[in-house]
Design a protein around this motif. Structure first.
Motif, mmCIF file in Angstrom:
data_model
loop_
_atom_site.group_PDB
_atom_site.id
_atom_site.type_symbol
_atom_site.label_atom_id
_atom_site.label_comp_id
_atom_site.label_asym_id
_atom_site.label_seq_id
_atom_site.Cartn_x
_atom_site.Cartn_y
_atom_site.Cartn_z
ATOM 1 N N VAL B 20 0.851 -1.195 0.000
ATOM 2 C CA VAL B 20 0.000 0.000 0.000
ATOM 3 C C VAL B 20 0.886 1.243 0.000
ATOM 4 C CG1 VAL B 20 -1.799 1.305 1.178
ATOM 5 C CG2 VAL B 20 -1.793 -1.203 1.296
ATOM 6 N N ILE B 21 0.630 2.137 -0.915
ATOM 7 C CA ILE B 21 1.356 3.402 -1.010
ATOM 8 C C ILE B 21 0.335 4.523 -0.851
ATOM 9 C CG2 ILE B 21 2.822 4.859 -2.455
ATOM 10 C CD1 ILE B 21 3.616 2.271 -3.984
ATOM 11 N N LYS B 22 0.681 5.525 -0.033
ATOM 12 C CA LYS B 22 -0.289 6.565 0.287
ATOM 13 C C LYS B 22 0.191 7.941 -0.161
ATOM 14 C CE LYS B 22 -1.948 4.022 4.315
ATOM 15 N NZ LYS B 22 -2.200 4.023 5.769
ATOM 16 N N CYS B 23 -0.764 8.743 -0.604
ATOM 17 C CA CYS B 23 -0.476 10.126 -0.983
ATOM 18 C C CYS B 23 -1.503 11.064 -0.389
ATOM 19 C CB CYS B 23 -0.467 10.274 -2.510
ATOM 20 S SG CYS B 23 0.948 9.482 -3.287
ATOM 21 N N THR B 24 -1.044 12.225 0.022
ATOM 22 C CA THR B 24 -1.961 13.270 0.472
ATOM 23 C C THR B 24 -1.770 14.492 -0.414
ATOM 24 O OG1 THR B 24 -0.356 14.125 2.066
ATOM 25 C CG2 THR B 24 -1.901 12.464 2.859
ATOM 26 N N TYR B 25 -2.839 15.242 -0.591
ATOM 27 C CA TYR B 25 -2.765 16.444 -1.418
ATOM 28 C C TYR B 25 -3.352 17.619 -0.646
ATOM 29 C CZ TYR B 25 -7.665 15.257 -2.516
ATOM 30 O OH TYR B 25 -9.001 14.947 -2.431
ATOM 31 N N SER B 26 -3.032 18.826 -1.077
ATOM 32 C CA SER B 26 -3.413 20.001 -0.295
ATOM 33 C C SER B 26 -4.574 20.782 -0.907
ATOM 34 C CB SER B 26 -2.205 20.928 -0.132
ATOM 35 O OG SER B 26 -1.717 21.330 -1.400
ATOM 36 N N ASP B 27 -4.742 20.724 -2.222
ATOM 37 C CA ASP B 27 -5.749 21.544 -2.902
ATOM 38 C C ASP B 27 -7.072 20.771 -3.013
ATOM 39 O OD1 ASP B 27 -7.269 23.166 -4.500
ATOM 40 O OD2 ASP B 27 -5.732 23.439 -6.042
ATOM 41 N N SER B 28 -8.076 21.229 -2.306
ATOM 42 C CA SER B 28 -9.367 20.533 -2.315
ATOM 43 C C SER B 28 -10.040 20.565 -3.685
ATOM 44 C CB SER B 28 -10.300 21.127 -1.257
ATOM 45 O OG SER B 28 -10.459 22.518 -1.481
ATOM 46 N N ALA B 29 -9.569 21.433 -4.581
ATOM 47 C CA ALA B 29 -10.136 21.496 -5.933
ATOM 48 C C ALA B 29 -9.579 20.414 -6.854
ATOM 49 C CB ALA B 29 -9.867 22.874 -6.539
ATOM 50 N N SER B 30 -8.562 19.697 -6.412
ATOM 51 C CA SER B 30 -7.991 18.628 -7.244
ATOM 52 C C SER B 30 -9.048 17.581 -7.535
ATOM 53 C CB SER B 30 -6.794 17.982 -6.542
ATOM 54 O OG SER B 30 -5.723 18.888 -6.482
ATOM 55 N N ASN B 31 -9.086 17.107 -8.787
ATOM 56 C CA ASN B 31 -10.163 16.209 -9.183
ATOM 57 C C ASN B 31 -9.720 15.011 -10.006
ATOM 58 O OD1 ASN B 31 -9.516 17.459 -11.554
ATOM 59 N ND2 ASN B 31 -11.379 18.659 -11.706
ATOM 60 N N TYR B 32 -8.425 14.843 -10.203
ATOM 61 C CA TYR B 32 -7.927 13.726 -10.999
ATOM 62 C C TYR B 32 -6.645 13.222 -10.364
ATOM 63 C CZ TYR B 32 -5.888 11.211 -14.958
ATOM 64 O OH TYR B 32 -5.309 10.265 -15.756
ATOM 65 N N PHE B 33 -6.558 11.890 -10.155
ATOM 66 C CA PHE B 33 -5.457 11.324 -9.377
ATOM 67 C C PHE B 33 -4.925 10.067 -10.079
ATOM 68 C CE2 PHE B 33 -6.511 14.118 -5.917
ATOM 69 C CZ PHE B 33 -7.889 14.275 -6.030
ATOM 70 N N PRO B 34 -3.872 10.226 -10.875
ATOM 71 C CA PRO B 34 -3.291 9.066 -11.557
ATOM 72 C C PRO B 34 -2.129 8.471 -10.780
ATOM 73 C CG PRO B 34 -2.417 11.082 -12.505
ATOM 74 C CD PRO B 34 -3.342 11.494 -11.372
ATOM 75 N N TRP B 35 -1.828 7.224 -11.079
ATOM 76 C CA TRP B 35 -0.658 6.521 -10.560
ATOM 77 C C TRP B 35 0.176 6.021 -11.733
ATOM 78 C CZ3 TRP B 35 0.914 5.947 -5.510
ATOM 79 C CH2 TRP B 35 -0.003 6.317 -4.523
ATOM 80 N N TYR B 36 1.487 6.222 -11.607
ATOM 81 C CA TYR B 36 2.405 5.798 -12.650
ATOM 82 C C TYR B 36 3.407 4.805 -12.082
ATOM 83 C CZ TYR B 36 0.752 9.405 -15.813
ATOM 84 O OH TYR B 36 -0.033 10.156 -16.642
ATOM 85 N N LYS B 37 3.814 3.879 -12.930
ATOM 86 C CA LYS B 37 4.830 2.887 -12.573
ATOM 87 C C LYS B 37 6.030 3.101 -13.483
ATOM 88 C CE LYS B 37 5.594 -2.150 -12.670
ATOM 89 N NZ LYS B 37 4.969 -3.457 -13.028
ATOM 90 N N GLN B 38 7.220 3.178 -12.873
ATOM 91 C CA GLN B 38 8.430 3.333 -13.660
ATOM 92 C C GLN B 38 9.397 2.210 -13.330
ATOM 93 O OE1 GLN B 38 10.823 6.880 -13.027
ATOM 94 N NE2 GLN B 38 11.530 6.851 -15.148
ATOM 95 N N GLU B 39 9.533 1.278 -14.248
ATOM 96 C CA GLU B 39 10.499 0.202 -14.082
ATOM 97 C C GLU B 39 11.897 0.745 -14.375
ATOM 98 O OE1 GLU B 39 9.183 -3.673 -15.722
ATOM 99 O OE2 GLU B 39 7.369 -2.560 -16.256
ATOM 100 N N LEU B 40 12.889 0.053 -13.862
ATOM 101 C CA LEU B 40 14.265 0.510 -13.967
ATOM 102 C C LEU B 40 14.653 0.753 -15.419
ATOM 103 C CD1 LEU B 40 16.743 1.114 -12.218
ATOM 104 C CD2 LEU B 40 17.497 -1.244 -12.642
ATOM 105 N N GLY B 41 15.092 1.970 -15.708
ATOM 106 C CA GLY B 41 15.551 2.309 -17.051
ATOM 107 C C GLY B 41 14.457 2.554 -18.068
ATOM 108 N N LYS B 42 13.202 2.592 -17.590
ATOM 109 C CA LYS B 42 12.090 2.776 -18.532
ATOM 110 C C LYS B 42 11.306 4.043 -18.213
ATOM 111 C CE LYS B 42 11.624 -2.083 -19.732
ATOM 112 N NZ LYS B 42 10.688 -3.213 -19.923
ATOM 113 N N ARG B 43 10.398 4.361 -19.090
ATOM 114 C CA ARG B 43 9.578 5.569 -18.905
ATOM 115 C C ARG B 43 8.462 5.311 -17.901
ATOM 116 N NH1 ARG B 43 7.416 6.029 -24.864
ATOM 117 N NH2 ARG B 43 9.182 4.657 -25.272
ATOM 118 N N PRO B 44 7.997 6.352 -17.202
ATOM 119 C CA PRO B 44 6.814 6.185 -16.341
ATOM 120 C C PRO B 44 5.599 5.865 -17.210
ATOM 121 C CG PRO B 44 7.992 8.215 -15.829
ATOM 122 C CD PRO B 44 8.558 7.701 -17.114
ATOM 123 N N GLN B 45 4.765 4.937 -16.728
ATOM 124 C CA GLN B 45 3.560 4.574 -17.464
ATOM 125 C C GLN B 45 2.367 4.581 -16.534
ATOM 126 O OE1 GLN B 45 4.926 0.899 -19.659
ATOM 127 N NE2 GLN B 45 4.385 2.178 -21.399
#
Lengths: 113, 110
Positions: B20-45
């Motif tokens: 489990v990985i957790k994130c907190t944000y400060s702006d209550s107007a935020s409305n979109y929350f993506p997660w990206y995975k970056q394998e070693l030596g590769k681009r975030p996806q």
């Protein structure tokens, strides 16, 4: 299937050289971004562009400039490269500025000696 | 402006366990929350995303939950496998641009 292409995977440049990093996307995206990635610092935004000939500074624009003459191409320019600009540079594009997933290029690992 | 904090910076789990990985944000107007995975030596996806009108979203072994009141969102990976080893980034958006967390290095122990 490659959609965001960065021209070089590895680059070695000398201090003081002018360096161009090129990024091309074929998805007709309006928005393009340049990030640098350093260990422990995550992704830091250098510059972004929402339209042709439009550019806005990100969080760390010092020492960099950009050019967007065509919709599909977004170039990052290091006017006079310095050793502290040694880093991994990632280009990304998106359909909408913040309401859509970003597609990243493979990155350019730049070493300034 | 928006600020996104991500924890932990490194997570080591036994193969087959959950992560489990957790994130907190400060702006209550935020409305979109993506997660990206970056394998070693590769681009975030992009691996999964969630919008503010949804509380949870699943895709096979990964899920994301969003608590708008507390302003935090989490990535859950079940039955972890060696190929889950990577750096994971969260982000939050208010329709202007994505603001990124610092990343979590996930290590899967055999």
């Amino acid at each position: 299937d490659v959609k965001v292409t960065q021209s070089s995977r590895y680059l070695v440049k000398r201090t003081g050289e002018k360096v161009f990093l090129e990024c091309v996307q074929d998805m007709d995206h309006e928005n393009m971004f340049w990030y640098r990635q350093d260990p422990g610092l995550g992704l830091r935004l250098i510059y972004f562009s929402y339209d042709v000939k439009m550019k806005e500074k990100g969080d760390i624009p010092e020492g960099y400039s950009v050019s967007r003459e065509k919709k599909e191409r977004f170039s990052l320019i290091l006017e006079s490269a310095s050793t502290n600009q040694t880093s991994m540079y990632l280009c990304a594009s998106s359909l909408y500025p913040g309401d859509d997933g970003y597609t990243f290029g493979s990155g350019t690992r730049l070493t300034v000696v | 402006g928006e600020n996104v904090e991500q924890h932990p910076s490194t997570l080591s789990v036994q193969e087959g366990d959950s992560a489990v990985i957790k994130c907190t944000y400060s702006d209550s107007a935020s409305n979109y929350f993506p997660w990206y995975k970056q394998e070693l030596g590769k681009r975030p996806q992009l691996i999964i995303d969630i919008r503010s009108n949804v509380g949870e979203k699943k895709d096979q072994r990964i899920a994301v939950t969003l608590n708008k009141t507390a302003k935090h969102f989490s990535l859950h990976i079940t039955e972890t496998q060696p190929e889950d080893s990577a750096v994971y980034f969260c982000a939050a958006s208010n329709n202007y641009q994505l603001i990124w967390g610092a990343g979590t290095k996930l290590i899967i122990k055999p």
